[in-house]
Design a protein around this motif. Structure first.
Motif, PDB file in Angstrom:
ATOM      1  N   SER A  52       0.817  -1.215   0.000  1.00 38.67           N
ATOM      2  CA  SER A  52       0.000   0.000   0.000  1.00 38.67           C
ATOM      3  C   SER A  52       0.852   1.267   0.000  1.00 38.67           C
ATOM      4  CB  SER A  52      -0.933   0.007   1.218  1.00 38.67           C
ATOM      5  OG  SER A  52      -0.192   0.059   2.421  1.00 38.67           O
ATOM      6  N   LEU A  53       2.061   1.191   0.578  1.00 36.76           N
ATOM      7  CA  LEU A  53       2.930   2.366   0.656  1.00 36.76           C
ATOM      8  C   LEU A  53       3.851   2.517  -0.557  1.00 36.76           C
ATOM      9  CD1 LEU A  53       4.038   2.363   4.412  1.00 36.76           C
ATOM     10  CD2 LEU A  53       2.352   3.833   3.308  1.00 36.76           C
ATOM     11  N   ARG A  54       3.890   1.497  -1.422  1.00 38.06           N
ATOM     12  CA  ARG A  54       4.813   1.543  -2.559  1.00 38.06           C
ATOM     13  C   ARG A  54       4.610   2.759  -3.449  1.00 38.06           C
ATOM     14  NH1 ARG A  54       4.988  -3.978  -5.141  1.00 38.06           N
ATOM     15  NH2 ARG A  54       6.015  -4.394  -3.141  1.00 38.06           N
ATOM     16  N   PRO A  55       3.367   3.118  -3.792  1.00 39.79           N
ATOM     17  CA  PRO A  55       3.192   4.326  -4.616  1.00 39.79           C
ATOM     18  C   PRO A  55       3.732   5.582  -3.940  1.00 39.79           C
ATOM     19  CG  PRO A  55       1.193   2.999  -4.627  1.00 39.79           C
ATOM     20  CD  PRO A  55       2.085   2.410  -3.577  1.00 39.79           C
ATOM     21  N   VAL A  56       3.531   5.680  -2.628  1.00 41.54           N
ATOM     22  CA  VAL A  56       4.044   6.840  -1.892  1.00 41.54           C
ATOM     23  C   VAL A  56       5.562   6.841  -1.901  1.00 41.54           C
ATOM     24  CG1 VAL A  56       4.118   7.986   0.362  1.00 41.54           C
ATOM     25  CG2 VAL A  56       2.001   6.906  -0.424  1.00 41.54           C
ATOM     26  N   GLN A  57       6.161   5.663  -1.732  1.00 42.29           N
ATOM     27  CA  GLN A  57       7.616   5.553  -1.743  1.00 42.29           C
ATOM     28  C   GLN A  57       8.193   5.948  -3.093  1.00 42.29           C
ATOM     29  OE1 GLN A  57       7.933   1.447  -0.598  1.00 42.29           O
ATOM     30  NE2 GLN A  57       8.065   1.893   1.584  1.00 42.29           N
ATOM     31  N   GLU A  58       7.523   5.540  -4.164  1.00 45.33           N
ATOM     32  CA  GLU A  58       7.992   5.881  -5.505  1.00 45.33           C
ATOM     33  C   GLU A  58       7.918   7.385  -5.744  1.00 45.33           C
ATOM     34  OE1 GLU A  58       9.466   3.981  -7.745  1.00 45.33           O
ATOM     35  OE2 GLU A  58       9.399   2.348  -6.272  1.00 45.33           O
ATOM     36  N   VAL A  59       6.832   8.006  -5.267  1.00 44.64           N
ATOM     37  CA  VAL A  59       6.695   9.459  -5.408  1.00 44.64           C
ATOM     38  C   VAL A  59       7.796  10.178  -4.631  1.00 44.64           C
ATOM     39  CG1 VAL A  59       5.252  11.451  -4.818  1.00 44.64           C
ATOM     40  CG2 VAL A  59       4.219   9.421  -5.855  1.00 44.64           C
ATOM     41  N   ASN A  60       8.063   9.729  -3.406  1.00 45.22           N
ATOM     42  CA  ASN A  60       9.111  10.345  -2.590  1.00 45.22           C
ATOM     43  C   ASN A  60      10.495  10.136  -3.201  1.00 45.22           C
ATOM     44  OD1 ASN A  60       7.284  11.292  -0.702  1.00 45.22           O
ATOM     45  ND2 ASN A  60       7.493   9.507   0.637  1.00 45.22           N
ATOM     46  N   LYS A  61      10.708   8.960  -3.789  1.00 45.16           N
ATOM     47  CA  LYS A  61      11.990   8.658  -4.436  1.00 45.16           C
ATOM     48  C   LYS A  61      12.212   9.587  -5.617  1.00 45.16           C
ATOM     49  CE  LYS A  61      14.510   4.843  -6.622  1.00 45.16           C
ATOM     50  NZ  LYS A  61      14.428   3.404  -7.021  1.00 45.16           N
ATOM     51  N   LEU A  62      11.179   9.789  -6.430  1.00 43.97           N
ATOM     52  CA  LEU A  62      11.276  10.685  -7.576  1.00 43.97           C
ATOM     53  C   LEU A  62      11.502  12.118  -7.126  1.00 43.97           C
ATOM     54  CD1 LEU A  62      11.040  11.282 -10.596  1.00 43.97           C
ATOM     55  CD2 LEU A  62       8.554  11.397 -10.301  1.00 43.97           C
ATOM     56  N   ARG A  63      10.795  12.538  -6.087  1.00 48.54           N
ATOM     57  CA  ARG A  63      10.944  13.902  -5.583  1.00 48.54           C
ATOM     58  C   ARG A  63      12.359  14.133  -5.065  1.00 48.54           C
ATOM     59  NH1 ARG A  63      10.473  16.848  -0.848  1.00 48.54           N
ATOM     60  NH2 ARG A  63       9.508  18.923  -1.093  1.00 48.54           N
ATOM     61  N   ASP A  64      12.922  13.146  -4.362  1.00 46.38           N
ATOM     62  CA  ASP A  64      14.284  13.269  -3.844  1.00 46.38           C
ATOM     63  C   ASP A  64      15.285  13.387  -4.990  1.00 46.38           C
ATOM     64  OD1 ASP A  64      16.226  13.028  -1.518  1.00 46.38           O
ATOM     65  OD2 ASP A  64      16.874  11.315  -2.732  1.00 46.38           O
ATOM     66  N   LYS A  65      15.073  12.601  -6.038  1.00 41.54           N
ATOM     67  CA  LYS A  65      15.954  12.672  -7.208  1.00 41.54           C
ATOM     68  C   LYS A  65      15.879  14.046  -7.851  1.00 41.54           C
ATOM     69  CE  LYS A  65      16.809  10.364 -11.636  1.00 41.54           C
ATOM     70  NZ  LYS A  65      16.375   9.256 -12.517  1.00 41.54           N
ATOM     71  N   GLN A  66      14.678  14.586  -7.994  1.00 36.60           N
ATOM     72  CA  GLN A  66      14.510  15.893  -8.599  1.00 36.60           C
ATOM     73  C   GLN A  66      15.155  16.988  -7.752  1.00 36.60           C
ATOM     74  OE1 GLN A  66      10.248  16.030  -9.014  1.00 36.60           O
ATOM     75  NE2 GLN A  66      10.262  15.053 -11.039  1.00 36.60           N
ATOM     76  N   ILE A  67      15.040  16.871  -6.441  1.00 35.27           N
ATOM     77  CA  ILE A  67      15.672  17.856  -5.554  1.00 35.27           C
ATOM     78  C   ILE A  67      17.187  17.835  -5.724  1.00 35.27           C
ATOM     79  CG2 ILE A  67      16.192  18.368  -3.132  1.00 35.27           C
ATOM     80  CD1 ILE A  67      13.328  17.618  -2.443  1.00 35.27           C
ATOM     81  N   ASN A  68      17.761  16.640  -5.841  1.00 30.18           N
ATOM     82  CA  ASN A  68      19.213  16.543  -6.010  1.00 30.18           C
ATOM     83  C   ASN A  68      19.666  17.148  -7.332  1.00 30.18           C
ATOM     84  OD1 ASN A  68      20.976  14.788  -3.950  1.00 30.18           O
ATOM     85  ND2 ASN A  68      18.849  14.108  -3.856  1.00 30.18           N
ATOM     86  N   ILE A  69      18.879  16.946  -8.386  1.00 27.93           N
ATOM     87  CA  ILE A  69      19.219  17.548  -9.677  1.00 27.93           C
ATOM     88  C   ILE A  69      19.128  19.071  -9.577  1.00 27.93           C
ATOM     89  CG2 ILE A  69      18.474  17.787 -12.071  1.00 27.93           C
ATOM     90  CD1 ILE A  69      17.618  14.833 -11.953  1.00 27.93           C
ATOM     91  N   LEU A  70      18.089  19.561  -8.923  1.00 25.22           N
ATOM     92  CA  LEU A  70      17.946  21.010  -8.736  1.00 25.22           C
ATOM     93  C   LEU A  70      19.119  21.564  -7.931  1.00 25.22           C
ATOM     94  CD1 LEU A  70      14.122  21.146  -7.916  1.00 25.22           C
ATOM     95  CD2 LEU A  70      15.224  22.215  -9.898  1.00 25.22           C
ATOM     96  N   GLN A  71      19.513  20.863  -6.895  1.00 28.46           N
ATOM     97  CA  GLN A  71      20.608  21.334  -6.038  1.00 28.46           C
ATOM     98  C   GLN A  71      21.930  21.371  -6.787  1.00 28.46           C
ATOM     99  OE1 GLN A  71      20.227  18.575  -2.760  1.00 28.46           O
ATOM    100  NE2 GLN A  71      19.057  20.034  -1.525  1.00 28.46           N
ATOM    101  N   VAL A  72      22.244  20.292  -7.503  1.00 28.84           N
ATOM    102  CA  VAL A  72      23.541  20.242  -8.185  1.00 28.84           C
ATOM    103  C   VAL A  72      23.619  21.268  -9.305  1.00 28.84           C
ATOM    104  CG1 VAL A  72      23.060  18.539  -9.999  1.00 28.84           C
ATOM    105  CG2 VAL A  72      25.317  18.596  -8.910  1.00 28.84           C
ATOM    106  N   ALA A  73      22.447  21.670  -9.833  1.00 25.51           N
ATOM    107  CA  ALA A  73      22.411  22.690 -10.886  1.00 25.51           C
ATOM    108  C   ALA A  73      22.254  24.099 -10.329  1.00 25.51           C
ATOM    109  CB  ALA A  73      21.271  22.402 -11.858  1.00 25.51           C
ATOM    110  N   GLY A  74      22.175  24.213  -8.995  1.00 20.18           N
ATOM    111  CA  GLY A  74      22.033  25.518  -8.374  1.00 20.18           C
ATOM    112  C   GLY A  74      20.667  26.139  -8.548  1.00 20.18           C
TER     113      GLY A  74
END
Length: 274
Positions: A52-74
């Motif tokens: 039941s939590l897998r969809p939430v985990q996938e959303v959080n995983k994607l969001r974390d990846k996007q945050i890291n890309i935003l951070q490394v690009a300033g």
């Protein structure tokens, strides 16, 4: 004796469940039954929760990846919604061998870690300085453009083994494909206070402005205690007390920025073919 015989006869007339229920609470059969039942119920609850939590985990995983890309690009701003800020990046699936984009896969769903385990989309490495075993033939890269449509930065995924774990991260390059804007890792299990200092903002800041290669194209970037003879512009200080993690970062960056990694892509970028 007659009473014992009668009791035995009475027990035989009872069903299995009734005989089981009549056993003392601390009997071995009841103890085993309760333990097994609890294990089964607990495992079912855990499994159901995980599913039941897998969809939430996938959303959080994607969001974390996007945050890291935003951070490394300033480009990360906590006050701006992540999906909104990330919408300015262009994801493209890159074929490493040719250094060109391909429409064979959907950038939104392509998983290079899974592709690296599939013989059809990966290759086993004989020369493997980054200790990754297999390399996906395709990766998802991200372009950030200026208002006039020209490329501002490119963000490239990188990974390789440190001391205890595989480090996964991104490196951001300027449009010339040679100047480093930033580097950071989003997943690793290096030693806290030592190798885990790859997350230290002060160490990450050392990467900005460094160069990958000289004017002749020779790859010179290094993570070491001392700078190479070519100069500080190709040098990032090694982490204090974390020799093997530093060596791992040096190996993985040089691998991915070389001919076996993004070399063909960077040549195309410098030639204006991207």
């Amino acid at each position: 004796m007659p009473e014992d015989s009668g009791q035995k006869e009475n027990n035989r007339e009872k069903g299995f469940i009734r005989r089981f229920l009549d056993l003392p609470p601390d009997s071995v059969p009841k103890t085993v039954f309760v333990a097994v039942s609890l294990c089964l119920v607990a495992s079912m609850i855990v499994s159901a929760t995980a599913v039941s939590l897998r969809p939430v985990q996938e959303v959080n995983k994607l969001r974390d990846k996007q945050i890291n890309i935003l951070q490394v690009a300033g480009r990360y701003d906590p006050s701006v919604k992540v999906t909104e800020a990330f919408s300015v990046f262009e994801p493209h699936v890159l074929e490493l061998a040719t250094g060109k984009f391909t429409d064979q896969f959907d950038p939104a769903t392509f998983d290079e870690q899974a592709a690296a385990q599939d013989p059809a989309t990966s290759v086993a490495l004989e020369d493997d300085p980054a200790s990754i075993g297999r390399k996906s033939k395709f990766v998802t890269v991200y372009l950030l453009r200026k208002e006039d449509g020209s490329i501002d930065k490119v963000i490239l995924p990188i990974h390789g083994y440190g001391l205890w774990s595989t480090l996964y991260g991104f490196i951001a390059l300027e449009a010339n494909g040679n100047d480093i804007y930033g580097l950071q890792f989003y997943s690793h299990a290096e030693t806290p206070g030592l190798g885990a200092e790859v997350d230290n903002p002060r160490w990450k800041a050392l990467w900005r402005g460094k160069k990958l290669a000289d004017d002749s194209g020779d790859l010179l970037i290094t993570v070491a205690k001392t700078a190479p003879p070519q100069g500080e512009q190709y040098h990032v200080d090694a982490l204090a007390g974390a020799t093997l993690t530093s060596r791992g970062v040096d190996n993985l960056v040089r691998f991915w920025m070389g001919e076996e990694g993004y070399g063909p892509f960077l040549k195309n970028l410098k030639a204006g073919e991207i």
